[in-house]
Design a protein around this motif. Sequence first.
Motif, PDB file in Angstrom:
ATOM      1  N   THR A   1      19.495  57.564  45.697  1.00  0.00           N
ATOM      2  CA  THR A   1      18.200  57.486  45.012  1.00  0.00           C
ATOM      3  C   THR A   1      17.795  58.806  44.374  1.00  0.00           C
ATOM      4  N   THR A   2      18.733  59.736  44.266  1.00  0.00           N
ATOM      5  CA  THR A   2      18.382  61.077  43.784  1.00  0.00           C
ATOM      6  C   THR A   2      18.873  61.361  42.375  1.00  0.00           C
ATOM      7  N   GLN A   3      19.614  60.431  41.771  1.00  0.00           N
ATOM      8  CA  GLN A   3      20.220  60.716  40.464  1.00  0.00           C
ATOM      9  C   GLN A   3      19.284  60.414  39.307  1.00  0.00           C
ATOM     10  N   ALA A   4      18.313  59.530  39.526  1.00  0.00           N
ATOM     11  CA  ALA A   4      17.381  59.106  38.488  1.00  0.00           C
ATOM     12  C   ALA A   4      16.289  58.304  39.190  1.00  0.00           C
ATOM     13  N   PRO A   5      15.162  58.054  38.526  1.00  0.00           N
ATOM     14  CA  PRO A   5      14.177  57.146  39.124  1.00  0.00           C
ATOM     15  C   PRO A   5      14.858  55.834  39.508  1.00  0.00           C
ATOM     16  N   THR A   6      14.630  55.398  40.739  1.00  0.00           N
ATOM     17  CA  THR A   6      15.413  54.300  41.291  1.00  0.00           C
ATOM     18  C   THR A   6      14.526  53.151  41.742  1.00  0.00           C
ATOM     19  N   VAL A   7      14.943  51.925  41.400  1.00  0.00           N
ATOM     20  CA  VAL A   7      14.328  50.711  41.923  1.00  0.00           C
ATOM     21  C   VAL A   7      15.383  49.997  42.761  1.00  0.00           C
ATOM     22  N   ILE A   8      14.987  49.541  43.942  1.00  0.00           N
ATOM     23  CA  ILE A   8      15.917  48.826  44.815  1.00  0.00           C
ATOM     24  C   ILE A   8      15.567  47.344  44.773  1.00  0.00           C
ATOM     25  N   HIS A   9      16.589  46.528  44.521  1.00  0.00           N
ATOM     26  CA  HIS A   9      16.418  45.089  44.318  1.00  0.00           C
ATOM     27  C   HIS A   9      16.974  44.323  45.505  1.00  0.00           C
ATOM     28  N   CYS A  10      16.158  43.395  46.028  1.00  0.00           N
ATOM     29  CA  CYS A  10      16.608  42.537  47.123  1.00  0.00           C
ATOM     30  C   CYS A  10      15.829  41.231  47.063  1.00  0.00           C
ATOM     31  N   CYS A  11      16.524  40.130  46.848  1.00  0.00           N
ATOM     32  CA  CYS A  11      15.900  38.807  46.814  1.00  0.00           C
ATOM     33  C   CYS A  11      15.982  38.187  48.206  1.00  0.00           C
ATOM     34  N   ALA A  12      14.950  38.356  48.996  1.00  0.00           N
ATOM     35  CA  ALA A  12      14.902  37.807  50.346  1.00  0.00           C
ATOM     36  C   ALA A  12      13.452  37.469  50.653  1.00  0.00           C
TER      37      ALA A  12
ATOM     38  N   ALA B   1      27.509  57.668  45.694  1.00  0.00           N
ATOM     39  CA  ALA B   1      26.494  58.559  45.132  1.00  0.00           C
ATOM     40  C   ALA B   1      27.100  59.514  44.107  1.00  0.00           C
ATOM     41  N   LEU B   2      28.273  60.047  44.405  1.00  0.00           N
ATOM     42  CA  LEU B   2      28.943  60.931  43.451  1.00  0.00           C
ATOM     43  C   LEU B   2      29.326  60.182  42.184  1.00  0.00           C
ATOM     44  N   GLY B   3      29.847  58.969  42.356  1.00  0.00           N
ATOM     45  CA  GLY B   3      30.217  58.166  41.197  1.00  0.00           C
ATOM     46  C   GLY B   3      29.005  57.794  40.362  1.00  0.00           C
TER      47      GLY B   3
ATOM     48  N   ALA C   1      25.243  60.573  34.228  1.00  0.00           N
ATOM     49  CA  ALA C   1      25.490  61.660  33.281  1.00  0.00           C
ATOM     50  C   ALA C   1      26.215  61.150  32.037  1.00  0.00           C
ATOM     51  N   GLU C   2      27.163  60.232  32.215  1.00  0.00           N
ATOM     52  CA  GLU C   2      27.898  59.672  31.088  1.00  0.00           C
ATOM     53  C   GLU C   2      26.977  58.876  30.164  1.00  0.00           C
ATOM     54  N   VAL C   3      26.086  58.096  30.743  1.00  0.00           N
ATOM     55  CA  VAL C   3      25.155  57.321  29.929  1.00  0.00           C
ATOM     56  C   VAL C   3      24.190  58.256  29.192  1.00  0.00           C
ATOM     57  N   ARG C   4      23.732  59.283  29.861  1.00  0.00           N
ATOM     58  CA  ARG C   4      22.851  60.244  29.191  1.00  0.00           C
ATOM     59  C   ARG C   4      23.573  60.956  28.049  1.00  0.00           C
ATOM     60  N   ARG C   5      24.863  61.199  28.208  1.00  0.00           N
ATOM     61  CA  ARG C   5      25.620  61.834  27.138  1.00  0.00           C
ATOM     62  C   ARG C   5      25.776  60.899  25.952  1.00  0.00           C
ATOM     63  N   ARG C   6      26.050  59.628  26.244  1.00  0.00           N
ATOM     64  CA  ARG C   6      26.285  58.661  25.182  1.00  0.00           C
ATOM     65  C   ARG C   6      24.990  58.234  24.484  1.00  0.00           C
ATOM     66  N   VAL C   7      23.890  58.168  25.233  1.00  0.00           N
ATOM     67  CA  VAL C   7      22.597  57.759  24.672  1.00  0.00           C
ATOM     68  C   VAL C   7      21.596  58.862  25.009  1.00  0.00           C
ATOM     69  N   PRO C   8      21.589  59.941  24.219  1.00  0.00           N
ATOM     70  CA  PRO C   8      20.800  61.131  24.584  1.00  0.00           C
ATOM     71  C   PRO C   8      19.309  60.866  24.721  1.00  0.00           C
ATOM     72  N   GLY C   9      18.798  59.871  24.019  1.00  0.00           N
ATOM     73  CA  GLY C   9      17.369  59.585  24.100  1.00  0.00           C
ATOM     74  C   GLY C   9      16.974  58.698  25.265  1.00  0.00           C
ATOM     75  N   ALA C  10      17.937  58.308  26.079  1.00  0.00           N
ATOM     76  CA  ALA C  10      17.645  57.374  27.182  1.00  0.00           C
ATOM     77  C   ALA C  10      16.967  58.076  28.342  1.00  0.00           C
TER      78      ALA C  10
END
Length: 326
Positions: A198-209, A137-139, A145-154
Amino acid sequence: MSTTGLGSLPGDEIREWTKVLLEAVDIPFLAELPSRPYGDMLSRAVAVLNELAADLQPAGWRLTGGGDPRASLDQRRARSLLAEDLDALEELADGYTGPLKLQLTGPWTLASTVELPRGDKVLADHGARRDLAQTLALGLSDHVAEVRRRVPGAEVVVQIDEPGLPAVLAGAVPTASGWSKHRSVDGPGAVELLSLVTTQAPTVIHCCAARPPIEVFTKSGAAGVAVDISLLNNAAWDQIAIAAEAGTTLYAGLIPTTGALPNEEQAAGPLVRRWRELGLDPELLKKVVITPACGLAASPSPADARSRLELLRRTADAVAEAAENS
């Protein structure tokens, strides 16, 4: 209606795929190219573990002692590859505004795959699996945060991949000896660790079952669930219906990852038919995100994978038309 992919793609050209994804789908994503060394989903997750060290053994990733991530050459290589991918994204997405999806292996799949220093799965140790989830979660927070810094409009969306969670819940993960299974985890326990990521950004959880644990996903705070429509059994559809009516976004896997390509009506048909059978509101159908059934890494070529991505938009239009006519 929107379209996106689920992460993995064939080949090793991250720059070419980044260009394609910024045009081909409504929700572009940072591609995973598992044909590259350290390019698979587990290596991507290990790359963001800032406070745990791991190295790559013949059997897979294993945590190492000492708590110093710099001690792991494999982990540094995984981080280097991720940084290169982010460099490509930053350059090619310059000026981009809109949704941008990141994929990351979830805590339960990671715990059931990565080994402890002594050799058994992290899943075997309650404290270790919680430490792993917290570090993940920390990572992830730093990664977002790194992606938001690199792509500010994302507008960053996070996809958590949990293909291993059904086996964890069922007590079906083998122990190191292979003679027994790890104890099953109950629903509240699964929710507890999933909620950490699930708290860092809107999250979708993927599971093919055939029966993905939809209720676990929604209780953990997921805004969306991504499933393979062709695999769902009746019980799973009941949970999908409840989640959709509660406002959860369905990421519907409709395009097969290999084999002959259907036309858009054939691809849309299973979703539209079941939606009508369940008596669900057609307006909710318009909010579904159309995806491939799973990752496209098994596609025989980048050209084939691109054809499957291009079919997403035509399929979304067919689903939208069917919703209008319902």
